[in-house]
Design a protein around this motif. Structure first.
Motif, PDB file in Angstrom:
ATOM      1  N   LEU A  26       5.374 -16.293  10.670  1.00  0.00           N
ATOM      2  CA  LEU A  26       5.167 -15.161  11.573  1.00  0.00           C
ATOM      3  C   LEU A  26       3.866 -14.447  11.194  1.00  0.00           C
ATOM      4  CD1 LEU A  26       8.828 -13.814  11.813  1.00  0.00           C
ATOM      5  CD2 LEU A  26       7.632 -15.389  13.348  1.00  0.00           C
ATOM      6  N   ASN A  27       3.797 -13.164  11.407  1.00  0.00           N
ATOM      7  CA  ASN A  27       2.558 -12.422  11.194  1.00  0.00           C
ATOM      8  C   ASN A  27       2.257 -12.206   9.718  1.00  0.00           C
ATOM      9  OD1 ASN A  27       1.605 -11.445  13.979  1.00  0.00           O
ATOM     10  ND2 ASN A  27       3.787 -11.026  14.010  1.00  0.00           N
ATOM     11  N   PHE A  28       1.030 -11.817   9.468  1.00  0.00           N
ATOM     12  CA  PHE A  28       0.560 -11.475   8.134  1.00  0.00           C
ATOM     13  C   PHE A  28       0.625  -9.961   7.963  1.00  0.00           C
ATOM     14  CE2 PHE A  28      -3.112 -10.034   5.596  1.00  0.00           C
ATOM     15  CZ  PHE A  28      -2.787 -10.613   4.376  1.00  0.00           C
ATOM     16  N   ALA A  29       1.225  -9.499   6.887  1.00  0.00           N
ATOM     17  CA  ALA A  29       1.373  -8.063   6.611  1.00  0.00           C
ATOM     18  C   ALA A  29       0.479  -7.677   5.446  1.00  0.00           C
ATOM     19  CB  ALA A  29       2.825  -7.728   6.303  1.00  0.00           C
ATOM     20  N   MET A  30      -0.557  -6.875   5.724  1.00  0.00           N
ATOM     21  CA  MET A  30      -1.470  -6.439   4.672  1.00  0.00           C
ATOM     22  C   MET A  30      -0.777  -5.448   3.735  1.00  0.00           C
ATOM     23  SD  MET A  30      -5.160  -5.969   6.553  1.00  0.00           S
ATOM     24  CE  MET A  30      -5.885  -5.526   4.958  1.00  0.00           C
ATOM     25  N   PHE A  31      -1.036  -5.607   2.432  1.00  0.00           N
ATOM     26  CA  PHE A  31      -0.530  -4.705   1.385  1.00  0.00           C
ATOM     27  C   PHE A  31       0.992  -4.538   1.470  1.00  0.00           C
ATOM     28  CE2 PHE A  31      -4.790  -3.055   2.732  1.00  0.00           C
ATOM     29  CZ  PHE A  31      -5.504  -3.553   1.653  1.00  0.00           C
ATOM     30  N   ARG A  32       1.665  -5.628   1.821  1.00  0.00           N
ATOM     31  CA  ARG A  32       3.112  -5.560   2.002  1.00  0.00           C
ATOM     32  C   ARG A  32       3.826  -5.161   0.718  1.00  0.00           C
ATOM     33  NH1 ARG A  32       7.752  -7.589  -0.184  1.00  0.00           N
ATOM     34  NH2 ARG A  32       6.357  -9.247  -0.924  1.00  0.00           N
ATOM     35  N   SER A  33       3.414  -5.724  -0.425  1.00  0.00           N
ATOM     36  CA  SER A  33       4.109  -5.445  -1.681  1.00  0.00           C
ATOM     37  C   SER A  33       3.984  -3.970  -2.066  1.00  0.00           C
ATOM     38  CB  SER A  33       3.553  -6.334  -2.795  1.00  0.00           C
ATOM     39  OG  SER A  33       2.164  -6.129  -2.952  1.00  0.00           O
ATOM     40  N   GLY A  55       6.225   4.820  -9.353  1.00  0.00           N
ATOM     41  CA  GLY A  55       5.384   5.790 -10.037  1.00  0.00           C
ATOM     42  C   GLY A  55       4.498   6.573  -9.077  1.00  0.00           C
ATOM     43  N   PRO A  56       3.863   7.625  -9.577  1.00  0.00           N
ATOM     44  CA  PRO A  56       3.037   8.477  -8.710  1.00  0.00           C
ATOM     45  C   PRO A  56       1.839   7.738  -8.113  1.00  0.00           C
ATOM     46  CG  PRO A  56       2.756   9.058 -11.030  1.00  0.00           C
ATOM     47  CD  PRO A  56       3.911   8.119 -10.963  1.00  0.00           C
ATOM     48  N   VAL A  57       1.228   6.809  -8.881  1.00  0.00           N
ATOM     49  CA  VAL A  57       0.078   6.068  -8.362  1.00  0.00           C
ATOM     50  C   VAL A  57       0.510   5.170  -7.199  1.00  0.00           C
ATOM     51  CG1 VAL A  57      -1.694   4.363  -8.906  1.00  0.00           C
ATOM     52  CG2 VAL A  57      -1.108   6.135 -10.581  1.00  0.00           C
ATOM     53  N   LEU A  58       1.639   4.467  -7.386  1.00  0.00           N
ATOM     54  CA  LEU A  58       2.125   3.579  -6.340  1.00  0.00           C
ATOM     55  C   LEU A  58       2.542   4.365  -5.107  1.00  0.00           C
ATOM     56  CD1 LEU A  58       2.701   0.668  -5.582  1.00  0.00           C
ATOM     57  CD2 LEU A  58       4.966   0.890  -6.613  1.00  0.00           C
ATOM     58  N   ARG A  59       3.179   5.515  -5.321  1.00  0.00           N
ATOM     59  CA  ARG A  59       3.570   6.338  -4.173  1.00  0.00           C
ATOM     60  C   ARG A  59       2.348   6.887  -3.437  1.00  0.00           C
ATOM     61  NH1 ARG A  59       8.812   7.742  -3.549  1.00  0.00           N
ATOM     62  NH2 ARG A  59      10.257   7.250  -5.239  1.00  0.00           N
ATOM     63  N   ALA A  60       1.328   7.263  -4.186  1.00  0.00           N
ATOM     64  CA  ALA A  60       0.106   7.760  -3.549  1.00  0.00           C
ATOM     65  C   ALA A  60      -0.574   6.652  -2.750  1.00  0.00           C
ATOM     66  CB  ALA A  60      -0.842   8.313  -4.609  1.00  0.00           C
ATOM     67  N   TRP A  61      -0.604   5.447  -3.301  1.00  0.00           N
ATOM     68  CA  TRP A  61      -1.190   4.311  -2.594  1.00  0.00           C
ATOM     69  C   TRP A  61      -0.412   4.001  -1.317  1.00  0.00           C
ATOM     70  CZ3 TRP A  61      -4.838   1.766  -0.851  1.00  0.00           C
ATOM     71  CH2 TRP A  61      -4.850   0.409  -0.590  1.00  0.00           C
ATOM     72  N   ARG A  62       0.917   4.040  -1.412  1.00  0.00           N
ATOM     73  CA  ARG A  62       1.732   3.811  -0.220  1.00  0.00           C
ATOM     74  C   ARG A  62       1.493   4.915   0.808  1.00  0.00           C
ATOM     75  NH1 ARG A  62       6.319   5.415   2.200  1.00  0.00           N
ATOM     76  NH2 ARG A  62       7.450   3.833   3.423  1.00  0.00           N
ATOM     77  N   GLY A  63       1.364   6.166   0.338  1.00  0.00           N
ATOM     78  CA  GLY A  63       1.106   7.264   1.268  1.00  0.00           C
ATOM     79  C   GLY A  63      -0.198   7.088   2.014  1.00  0.00           C
ATOM     80  N   LEU A  64      -1.221   6.588   1.306  1.00  0.00           N
ATOM     81  CA  LEU A  64      -2.504   6.340   1.958  1.00  0.00           C
ATOM     82  C   LEU A  64      -2.372   5.247   3.006  1.00  0.00           C
ATOM     83  CD1 LEU A  64      -5.563   6.742   2.207  1.00  0.00           C
ATOM     84  CD2 LEU A  64      -5.840   5.118   0.316  1.00  0.00           C
ATOM     85  N   LEU A  65      -1.629   4.176   2.681  1.00  0.00           N
ATOM     86  CA  LEU A  65      -1.432   3.085   3.641  1.00  0.00           C
ATOM     87  C   LEU A  65      -0.668   3.571   4.878  1.00  0.00           C
ATOM     88  CD1 LEU A  65      -0.516   0.140   1.228  1.00  0.00           C
ATOM     89  CD2 LEU A  65      -2.688   0.551   2.400  1.00  0.00           C
ATOM     90  N   VAL A  66       0.333   4.405   4.663  1.00  0.00           N
ATOM     91  CA  VAL A  66       1.079   4.952   5.800  1.00  0.00           C
ATOM     92  C   VAL A  66       0.166   5.815   6.670  1.00  0.00           C
ATOM     93  CG1 VAL A  66       2.959   6.508   6.459  1.00  0.00           C
ATOM     94  CG2 VAL A  66       3.297   4.849   4.616  1.00  0.00           C
ATOM     95  N   PHE A  67      -0.706   6.590   6.029  1.00  0.00           N
ATOM     96  CA  PHE A  67      -1.656   7.411   6.782  1.00  0.00           C
ATOM     97  C   PHE A  67      -2.610   6.530   7.595  1.00  0.00           C
ATOM     98  CE2 PHE A  67      -5.856   9.474   6.922  1.00  0.00           C
ATOM     99  CZ  PHE A  67      -5.534  10.586   7.691  1.00  0.00           C
ATOM    100  N   LEU A  68      -3.123   5.476   6.986  1.00  0.00           N
ATOM    101  CA  LEU A  68      -4.030   4.567   7.693  1.00  0.00           C
ATOM    102  C   LEU A  68      -3.327   3.800   8.809  1.00  0.00           C
ATOM    103  CD1 LEU A  68      -6.086   3.113   4.691  1.00  0.00           C
ATOM    104  CD2 LEU A  68      -6.809   4.835   6.349  1.00  0.00           C
ATOM    105  N   SER A  69      -2.006   3.710   8.726  1.00  0.00           N
ATOM    106  CA  SER A  69      -1.244   3.006   9.768  1.00  0.00           C
ATOM    107  C   SER A  69      -1.303   3.713  11.118  1.00  0.00           C
ATOM    108  CB  SER A  69       0.221   2.847   9.327  1.00  0.00           C
ATOM    109  OG  SER A  69       0.316   2.018   8.193  1.00  0.00           O
ATOM    110  N   PHE A  84      -4.389   1.565  12.104  1.00  0.00           N
ATOM    111  CA  PHE A  84      -4.333   0.128  11.868  1.00  0.00           C
ATOM    112  C   PHE A  84      -2.878  -0.312  11.733  1.00  0.00           C
ATOM    113  CE2 PHE A  84      -8.304   1.703  10.027  1.00  0.00           C
ATOM    114  CZ  PHE A  84      -9.235   0.933  10.716  1.00  0.00           C
ATOM    115  N   GLN A  85      -2.637  -1.581  12.047  1.00  0.00           N
ATOM    116  CA  GLN A  85      -1.276  -2.123  11.975  1.00  0.00           C
ATOM    117  C   GLN A  85      -0.971  -2.533  10.543  1.00  0.00           C
ATOM    118  OE1 GLN A  85      -0.647  -5.158  15.032  1.00  0.00           O
ATOM    119  NE2 GLN A  85      -2.547  -4.468  15.955  1.00  0.00           N
ATOM    120  N   ILE A  86      -0.511  -1.608   9.740  1.00  0.00           N
ATOM    121  CA  ILE A  86      -0.186  -1.901   8.342  1.00  0.00           C
ATOM    122  C   ILE A  86       1.325  -1.783   8.140  1.00  0.00           C
ATOM    123  CG2 ILE A  86      -0.600  -1.259   5.943  1.00  0.00           C
ATOM    124  CD1 ILE A  86      -3.320  -0.200   6.769  1.00  0.00           C
ATOM    125  N   GLU A  87       1.823  -0.549   8.181  1.00  0.00           N
ATOM    126  CA  GLU A  87       3.264  -0.362   7.969  1.00  0.00           C
ATOM    127  C   GLU A  87       4.071  -0.921   9.134  1.00  0.00           C
ATOM    128  OE1 GLU A  87       6.279   3.238   6.640  1.00  0.00           O
ATOM    129  OE2 GLU A  87       4.705   3.642   8.103  1.00  0.00           O
TER     130      GLU A  87
END
Length: 603
Positions: free
Chosen positions: A493-500, A511-525, A528-531
């Motif tokens: 099926l499709n490719f999911a960027m930064f899925r992990s 951790g706080p770094v991982l949560r901050a990175w996920r928050g940035l990806l959600v914001f960019l979504s 862009f089709q990320i989340e």
């Protein structure tokens, strides 16, 4: 390769064999850019010429008088244009600089009798001559459309710079001309005519010659680009395609992205044995490959070496998008490049797929609701469709595209219904309406390309915007349920960027770094089709296969990312053309491998 693919952590890094820019071309390019800026400054700003920078500006070709100001601007603009090509070691940029610098030195001596200016020009010329072997890069793919782009950009730049030239002499200006008068004066001056603005003394001549030089530069560079020989972007020839198909018949089962190498807007390099190949496209100076090399893994190093040789010959930045873990290991081992995990590909094993269970509840309910609304599905090979139906599907896919720009490169074939793609699978949704539309009862389309003899990879998802939400889920389920009768055991099926990062960041204990990175990806979504794409794929309980980007240096990543966005159709730098002037090739239309944002909202 006989010993297998080693673990990346245990491989021995050797000297980089790729086209890393040499120090001399980079330094020469920067020097030319600096000289160009100083030339422009010396020709435009009168105070600059009489400031403490006078000693530096004085040694540049032509800094005083009407002719000198025009020559200073011409030399400055041309050197600025040549600087990037010199940094990349381009042979033609070297030839132009070698011709320009002596011409500037002659002008310096003729108009100002400055021996020091001649020495400085020859000093910059010296490393060009001594290190001429480092300026051997071949031209990039190009077409005569670049002449039009040059005319537009140079005209805009000349107009802006001309306004500066007209306005930097306020004490010598007669009266107080308005902005419209100044713009008119610039436009007239670019064509060599006198405008409405007047100055005291020789300033009128200086401004006139400077504006005339800018207009002449615009005309000369545009004419040169329009009439020089074309180096068209590489295309996959019929012979190349046949050789690639032969490799895919033997080794196509290994990589789900293998069939996408048959896009006809890609070029290809083969290993010396002909048993492996790498396909690529050049975008903004980046030699962009996608997926793993095609063919026998034992022959991959030969194809990769040819790829790197081609990149070195043209001074292109090498990069690979979406290769597998094995592919990333071979690329990094053979070239000294580095790899970074880009995301994950969703793969569904047909034998394990079922709509039963709590995890599939939402998909199951949506599919049943759509089926009760009167929709039916058909899953067939492309070869089993009639010409009339195939043409209707092509037109519908084109008209249902969500954007004016086609999207897709690394995971898109670029055509539907080509006679050579008879093994492709197509799933369609139908519903009889009281008032049939231009495509009859057709409401949605899913197109899959072969992945070896027992798999398919998703290529295209299109739907009628007036159809009920859930068309994509309906057709994916239909394709998975029909897969056994076609001998298909796995579906990509499709490719999911930064899925992990998205998956781990939402779990307890992140951790706080991982949560901050996920928050940035959600914001960019939001743009862009990320989340959204990750969550859509996760509905079908796939297994996740990591994909990587291979790159030369961390400093190259922004450039590679921008080139990839251009290739995928998210960024379009081409001049817009009216729709009726755009080329339409029914057998080779680019297609999107991703779900559109509207599809996400509808689902």
């Amino acid at each position: 390769m006989s010993g297998g693919v080693p673990n990346r952590s245990s491989r021995v890094r050797h000297l980089f064999r790729g086209p890393r820019p040499e120090a001399v071309p980079v330094l020469v390019g920067r020097a030319c850019a600096l000289v160009g800026l100083l030339n422009v400054g010396a020709g435009v700003f009168p105070r600059f010429r009489h400031s403490r920078m006078h000693a530096m500006a004085e040694v540049l070709p032509g800094s005083f008088g009407p002719f000198a100001a025009a020559l200073s601007l011409s030399a400055g603009v041309l050197l600025l244009l040549l600087a990037h090509g010199l940094k990349r070691g381009k042979r033609r940029a070297w030839r132009a600089a070698v011709a320009l610098l002596p011409a500037g030195a002659v002008a310096q001596f003729t108009y100002r009798h400055s021996f020091l200016g001649v020495v400085i020009s020859l000093a910059l010329l010296a490393p060009l001559i001594i290190h001429r072997d480092q300026f051997s890069a071949l031209p990039d793919p190009r077409s005569r459309w670049r002449a039009l782009a040059n005319f537009v950009l140079m005209s805009a730049g000349s107009l802006a710079l001309g306004l500066v030239i007209v306005s930097v002499h306020p004490h010598r200006m007669v009266g107080n001309p308005s902005l419209a008068d100044r713009i008119t004066h610039v436009i007239y001056g670019l064509f060599g005519f006198e405008g409405p603005v007047d100055y005291q003394g020789n300033t009128s001549w200086t401004v006139a010659f400077s504006l005339g030089a800018l207009g002449l530069l615009t005309a000369v560079t545009t004419i040169y680009l329009a009439f020089r020989p074309e180096h068209p972007a590489a295309r996959l020839t019929e012979e190349d395609e046949q050789r690639l198909r032969a490799l895919l018949d033997k080794h196509g089962r290994r990589d789900s992205l293998g069939h996408f190498a048959l896009r006809r807007d890609k070029a290809v390099v083969f290993s010396p044995s002909g048993k492996a190949a790498v396909t690529y496209r050049v975008v903004s100076g980046v030699m962009l490959a996608s997926g793993d090399p095609i063919g026998d893994v034992e022959a991959w190093p030969g194809a990769i070496e040819r790829f790197m040789d081609e990149a070195r010959a043209h001074s292109w930045t090498p990069a690979v998008m979406g290769c597998s873990e094995t592919g990333g290991e071979v690329w990094t081992r053979e070239t000294g490049l580095d790899a970074l995990e880009l995301g994950d590909e969703a793969v569904v094993d047909v034998a394990d797929f079922s709509l039963a269970g709590r995890a599939m509840r939402n998909v199951r309910q949506m599919v049943k609701r759509i089926e009760r609304a009167g929709y039916e599905t058909r899953v067939r090979r492309i070869r089993d469709l009639g010409d009339a139906e195939l043409e209707r599907i092509r037109r519908a896919a084109d008209d249902w595209r969500g954007t004016d720009t086609e999207r897709g490169f690394s995971m898109a074939l670029g055509r539907i219904g080509d006679p050579s793609d008879g093994d492709c699978l197509i799933a369609t949704a139908h519903k009889a309406d009281e008032q049939p539309g231009p495509y009859g009862d057709l409401k949605a389309i899913l197109h899959f390309v072969p992945w070896g003899p027992d798999g398919v990879s998703l290529d295209l998802m299109r739907r009628d915007r007036a159809a009920d939400p859930g068309m994509n889920e309906l057709l994916i389920v239909a394709a998975l349920q029909a897969a056994p009768k076609f001998g298909i055991t796995r579906v990509s099926l499709n490719f999911a960027m930064f899925r992990s990062a998205l998956a781990r960041g939402e779990k307890i204990g992140a951790g706080p770094v991982l949560r901050a990175w996920r928050g940035l990806l959600v914001f960019l979504s939001r743009w862009f089709q990320i989340e959204s794409l990750y969550k859509f794929n996760a509905k079908f309980q796939p297994r996740w296969e990591p994909r990587f980007v291979v790159y030369r240096a961390s400093a190259d990543l922004p450039r590679i990312g921008f080139a990839a966005m251009q290739a995928e159709g998210f960024v379009n730098l081409a001049l817009p053309l009216p729709r009726f002037l755009r080329r339409r090739t029914p057998s080779a239309r680019p297609c999107a491998h991703t779900v559109t944002e509207r599809d996400m909202r509808a689902a």
